[in-house]
Write an enzyme that holds these catalytic residues in place. Structure first.
Site, short mmCIF file in Angstrom:
data_model
loop_
_atom_site.label_atom_id
_atom_site.label_comp_id
_atom_site.label_asym_id
_atom_site.label_seq_id
_atom_site.Cartn_x
_atom_site.Cartn_y
_atom_site.Cartn_z
N ARG A 1 0.81 -1.22 0.00
CA ARG A 1 0.00 0.00 0.00
C ARG A 1 0.84 1.27 0.00
O ARG A 1 0.31 2.37 -0.17
CB ARG A 1 -0.96 -0.02 1.22
CG ARG A 1 -2.02 -1.09 1.11
CD ARG A 1 -2.72 -1.34 2.43
NE ARG A 1 -1.95 -2.19 3.33
CZ ARG A 1 -2.35 -2.60 4.53
NH1 ARG A 1 -3.54 -2.23 4.98
NH2 ARG A 1 -1.60 -3.37 5.29
C1 UD1 Z 1 -2.00 -5.59 11.58
C2 UD1 Z 1 -2.99 -6.39 12.41
C3 UD1 Z 1 -4.19 -5.50 12.73
C4 UD1 Z 1 -3.71 -4.25 13.48
C5 UD1 Z 1 -2.59 -3.51 12.71
C6 UD1 Z 1 -1.96 -2.46 13.62
C7 UD1 Z 1 -2.82 -8.76 11.73
C8 UD1 Z 1 -3.46 -9.85 10.94
N1 UD1 Z 1 -3.43 -7.56 11.65
O1 UD1 Z 1 -2.65 -5.26 10.37
O2 UD1 Z 1 -5.14 -6.19 13.54
O3 UD1 Z 1 -4.79 -3.37 13.71
O4 UD1 Z 1 -1.54 -4.43 12.30
O5 UD1 Z 1 -1.06 -1.62 12.94
O6 UD1 Z 1 -1.84 -9.00 12.40
N2 UD1 Z 1 4.68 -8.51 8.47
C9 UD1 Z 1 5.65 -9.49 8.38
N3 UD1 Z 1 5.36 -10.63 7.69
C10 UD1 Z 1 4.15 -10.86 7.11
C11 UD1 Z 1 3.15 -9.87 7.22
C12 UD1 Z 1 3.44 -8.70 7.91
O7 UD1 Z 1 6.75 -9.34 8.91
O8 UD1 Z 1 3.98 -11.93 6.53
C13 UD1 Z 1 4.99 -7.26 9.20
C14 UD1 Z 1 4.92 -6.03 8.29
O9 UD1 Z 1 6.20 -5.78 7.71
C15 UD1 Z 1 4.50 -4.94 9.30
C16 UD1 Z 1 3.71 -5.71 10.36
O10 UD1 Z 1 4.05 -7.08 10.22
O11 UD1 Z 1 5.61 -4.31 9.88
C17 UD1 Z 1 2.19 -5.55 10.23
O12 UD1 Z 1 1.80 -6.02 8.95
P1 UD1 Z 1 0.69 -5.26 8.07
O13 UD1 Z 1 0.54 -6.02 6.80
O14 UD1 Z 1 0.99 -3.82 8.00
O15 UD1 Z 1 -0.59 -5.52 8.99
P2 UD1 Z 1 -1.92 -4.63 9.08
O16 UD1 Z 1 -2.77 -4.93 7.90
O17 UD1 Z 1 -1.57 -3.21 9.33
CA CA Z 2 0.31 -2.06 9.30
#
Ligand code: UD1
Ligand code: CA
Length: 254
Positions: free
Chosen positions: A20
């Site tokens: 995004r």
């Molecule tokens: C996530 C939460 C959501 C919360 C929000 C807060 C989940 C499913 N959702 O959503 O409930 O309100 O954060 O900001 O957890 N990442 C990894 N590996 C992955 C996926 C993500 O390391 O496979 C890391 C990303 O780099 C990021 C963080 O985890 O730093 C959060 O991931 P993101 O995809 O931004 O989650 P949100 O959709 O924001």
């Molecule tokens: Ca996030």
């Protein structure tokens, strides 16, 4: 309580691309103020009394590791494919030192969190003897965040992601900050029960809440007072907003 920091580890999730953001650069490398988001989060973690910090990298892993390599006490875990936040934590579990009993999870895209808040949060988790505690905040616009679902007694029973939420659930303005503290043994158990049966086909970390609830474990809902501290940066608009909040905090005008 403060001396018990050594039994606590912090895992920072930073493996995602950040689609995004509409940029080829890993999301956590985007700067808020003077430094990349990941450096803000690592600095926050270093300000908490723990001796085990693990950063999960994946997309542009070398660059993300390079950005934080000057920080001491950091270990890295590698998530080859970004299969979800639950999977990212699963990848980090082997890096936990043997004596660790509690694990704090932070997100690399939540850059304005203060060490003090994390310390209070950990103390609360330990004093209440919860198996799992989640930091939530009330916001005016909950779009994009996971919504906290509570029962008649106000106990947290699950978190529903935006993509999976019903119309009514989308109206809930108490949101998941993405900051958790959990007993290591519970995490070991619950992470292995996650399944990708959701709108995004991912292993959601948030599903550990419904797992704990179904098992009648003690879950804590810790409500943070400062929503600005837990703003999650998913888009350039969020990045700009985080930048402005940091400027205000530092007494600068933007
Ligand atoms: C996530 C939460 C959501 C919360 C929000 C807060 C989940 C499913 N959702 O959503 O409930 O309100 O954060 O900001 O957890 N990442 C990894 N590996 C992955 C996926 C993500 O390391 O496979 C890391 C990303 O780099 C990021 C963080 O985890 O730093 C959060 O991931 P993101 O995809 O931004 O989650 P949100 O959709 O924001
Ligand atoms: Ca996030």
């Amino acid at each position: 309580m403060k001396n018990e920091g050594y039994k606590t580890a912090i895992i920072i999730l930073a493996a995602g691309l950040g689609t995004r953001m509409k940029s080829d650069m890993a999301k956590v490398l985007h700067k808020v103020g003077e430094k990349p988001m990941i450096n803000h989060v690592v600095d926050t973690a270093e300000g908490v009394s723990t001796d085990n910090i693990i950063v999960v990298t994946g997309y542009q892993s070398d660059l993300v590791r390079e950005a934080v390599k000057a920080c001491k006490e950091i270990r890295f875990a590698f998530q080859e494919k970004q299969l979800g936040t639950g999977h990212a934590v699963l990848c980090a579990m082997p890096e936990l030192k043997e004596h660790i009993e509690n694990v704090v999870i932070l997100c690399g895209d939540v850059p304005l969190l203060l060490s003090e808040t994390v310390s209070f949060f950990i103390d609360h988790h330990k004093i209440t003897k919860n198996i799992l505690t989640v930091l939530a905040v009330a916001v005016n616009n909950p779009t994009g965040y996971g919504r906290m679902i509570v029962d008649d007694q106000g106990a947290l029973i699950k978190i529903v992601e935006e993509a999976d939420a019903s119309k009514d659930q989308k109206n809930i303005n108490l949101i998941n900050s993405g900051i958790y503290c959990a007993e290591r043994s519970f995490l070991d158990h619950a992470l292995n029960l996650l399944t990708p049966e959701n709108a995004q086909g991912e292993l959601y970390l948030t599903d550990i809440i419904s797992i704990a609830s179904k098992e009648k474990q003690k879950i804590g809902l810790y409500i943070g007072q400062n929503a600005d501290e837990v703003i999650g940066v998913n888009s350039l608009k969020d990045l700009h907003q985080a930048d402005q909040i940091l400027c205000r905090r530092q007494g600068k005008t933007s």
